[in-house]
Structures are given as C-alpha cells and as structure tokens.
Design an enzyme around this catalytic site. Structure first.
Site, PDB file in Angstrom:
ATOM      1  N   SER A 150       0.972  -1.399  -0.147  1.00 42.90           N
ATOM      2  CA  SER A 150      -0.011   0.047   0.204  1.00 42.90           C
ATOM      3  C   SER A 150       1.122   1.162   0.132  1.00 42.90           C
ATOM      4  O   SER A 150       1.799   1.230   0.428  1.00 42.90           O
ATOM      5  CB  SER A 150      -0.947   0.211   1.115  1.00 42.90           C
ATOM      6  OG  SER A 150      -1.480   1.285   1.458  1.00 42.90           O
ATOM      7  N   TYR A 163      -1.307  -0.287  10.236  1.00 39.59           N
ATOM      8  CA  TYR A 163      -1.591  -0.777   8.775  1.00 39.59           C
ATOM      9  C   TYR A 163      -0.370  -0.378   8.022  1.00 39.59           C
ATOM     10  O   TYR A 163       0.068  -1.115   7.240  1.00 39.59           O
ATOM     11  CB  TYR A 163      -2.962  -0.228   8.247  1.00 39.59           C
ATOM     12  CG  TYR A 163      -3.243  -0.517   6.913  1.00 39.59           C
ATOM     13  CD1 TYR A 163      -3.895  -1.739   6.333  1.00 39.59           C
ATOM     14  CD2 TYR A 163      -2.895   0.194   5.836  1.00 39.59           C
ATOM     15  CE1 TYR A 163      -4.127  -2.068   5.163  1.00 39.59           C
ATOM     16  CE2 TYR A 163      -3.067  -0.039   4.431  1.00 39.59           C
ATOM     17  CZ  TYR A 163      -3.564  -1.324   4.307  1.00 39.59           C
ATOM     18  OH  TYR A 163      -4.185  -1.728   2.748  1.00 39.59           O
TER      19      TYR A 163
END
Length: 272
Positions: A150, A163
C-alpha cells in the site's frame, strides 16, 4: 491473452481488491485459484472467473496459519497441474476491533489484539504464502510472486499506524525475497495501491467520520470522495481493476527483467 494457460493463486480474492485482481488475471487467460478466509466469498469470485471461460477453484485459507498456506499451494498444484503466479492480497485494517468510543488512529488506543491481527494477516500471511510456493518455483526455474502492499507503507501515517507498518514490512520483505530468488529466475514484486473503495476502506471510513471534524455528518461514500479529492493529485480514487492491471503486468513476460520493485498505483499520491 498475456497469461494464456497460466495458473494463479490469489489470497484475499473473495472481494474488493482481490476480486478485481482475480478477474483481471482471468481476462488475460489465467486460470485462478481464489483463496479467502470466507468460503462463500471465494465461491462467488470463482464463479465469475469461470464465466470468463477460465478454470477456477475456491479454497478457504487463513493466511495466518502455515499449514493452510501450504495446503493452498499443494491444492493448486494437485487440481490444476501447475502454478505460475502467486498474488498475496489478503489484508485487514483492524478497524472493526475498536470500541465505538475509541479513536482508531490514536496510538494510545492501539491494542495488542489489533497489532497482532494486522501484522499476522498483512505481513506474516505474505511470508507464509511466499515460503510455501518458493520450493515449487525453484524446482521449475521460474515463477512470479506479487505481494500487495500500500502507499501507506511508503511513509508513516498518523491515520494508519499499524496498517502502514505492516505494509512497509511487505515492501522490505519482498525486496529480500527478490534478492534471494533472482538466481532462480523468479520475479518478486510489490504493488502499492492508493485509495480504493473496498469493504475494508468502507469500514475504516466510518470510523474516520466519527473522529475527523471535516467529515462529520457525511455518508461514507461522500467522505471517501472528499478524501480522494483532497489527498490524490488526480483527484479520483483508484479501482480494483487498476491494481489488477498492474498485477497482470508483473505476472507477464513484459516484466521478466523486473524484480524487487514496488509500483505505486495511486494517482500520484506518492513518488517513491
């Protein structure tokens, strides 16, 4: 048909980003084993792959468990007779584990439970699936591994502390694996998606609305649109197909001389 008659395994393939990847691979000729922790979701995507005229199989897999990751690879080889591509897309944000009164971005509110789940799925799951497929790829002297990270893994974010840490680990781990497997002509790369309205993002945006005053009172879709317009240079979110197209490229012969790379597909959000 850049991937004609090849076989791919996609973890987290039961919806959202993973579904888009599965369908893009199938659209380029690949047969796809759809893996997901929820069998019913994997079944639905496998049916869609078959509608494109490709073979497909739905396999329930908890990527946190080594035996299930190994069983996934073994099943793919047994049922399909070959395996050419592994895409590790299974991921969680951990947002659902917070109580309604807790700001999910505040470090002091982060629990070990949230940390362990996020790291176990997003990073340990990549490790376990990569480890399971490597002996086969070494034996055949080729293979393509694409790990989904990501843009959150590019730079520490106040909004995505755990995350982002897990996704930064995916980039670093991918580079290490690529270095080790280069002598065996195995390509290992990472795709770093930007902002995509998947079920995981929908879950996270609902929590953000509660604690970010600029989004107060907005519907999730409205808040997501505003976030995309204000944080992405192209002023639009990405789609699962955008990420699927990048995966297809890395899986194709066009990328045979590319390994250890992390490709941002994010509308210009990050340049590193």
């Amino acid at each position: 048909m850049r991937l004609k008659n090849q076989v791919a395994v996609v973890t987290g393939g039961g919806g959202g980003l993973g579904e888009g990847i599965c369908l893009c691979l199938a659209g380029q000729g690949a047969d796809v084993i759809v893996s997901d922790v929820k069998q019913e979701l994997a079944d639905k995507v496998a049916a869609k792959v078959k509608e494109q005229g490709r073979k497909s199989l739905a396999v329930r897999t908890d990527v946190r468990k080594a035996d299930e990751c190994q069983a996934l690879i073994d099943t793919a080889l047994k049922e399909m007779g070959r395996l050419d591509i592994l895409v590790c897309c299974a991921g969680v944000s951990g947002a659902s584990l917070y109580s309604p009164s807790e700001d999910p971005t505040a470090i002091e509110n982060l629990s070990e439970e949230v940390w362990d789940l996020t790291i176990d799925v997003n990073l340990k799951g990549v490790f376990l699936c990569n480890r399971a497929v490597i002996p086969h790829f070494k034996q055949q002297g080729k293979g393509k591994i694409i790990n989904i990270s990501s843009v959150a893994g590019r730079k520490g974010s106040a909004n995505l502390p755990i995350y982002g840490a897990s996704k930064a680990g995916v980039i670093n781990f991918t580079q290490a694996v690529a270095s080790q497997l280069a002598p065996f002509h195995i390509n290992v790369n990472t795709v770093c998606p930007g902002i995509i309205y998947t079920p995981m993002w929908a879950e996270g945006i609902r929590r953000i609305i509660e604690f970010r005053p600029e989004f107060k009172g907005m519907a999730p879709e409205e808040a997501f649109k505003l976030m995309a317009q204000t944080t992405i240079p192209f002023q639009r979110p990405q789609t699962p197909e955008d990420i699927g197209n990048a995966v297809v490229f890395f899986a194709s012969e066009e990328a045979k001389e590319i390994t250890g790379q992390a490709l941002n597909v994010d509308g210009g959000t990050a340049f590193n």
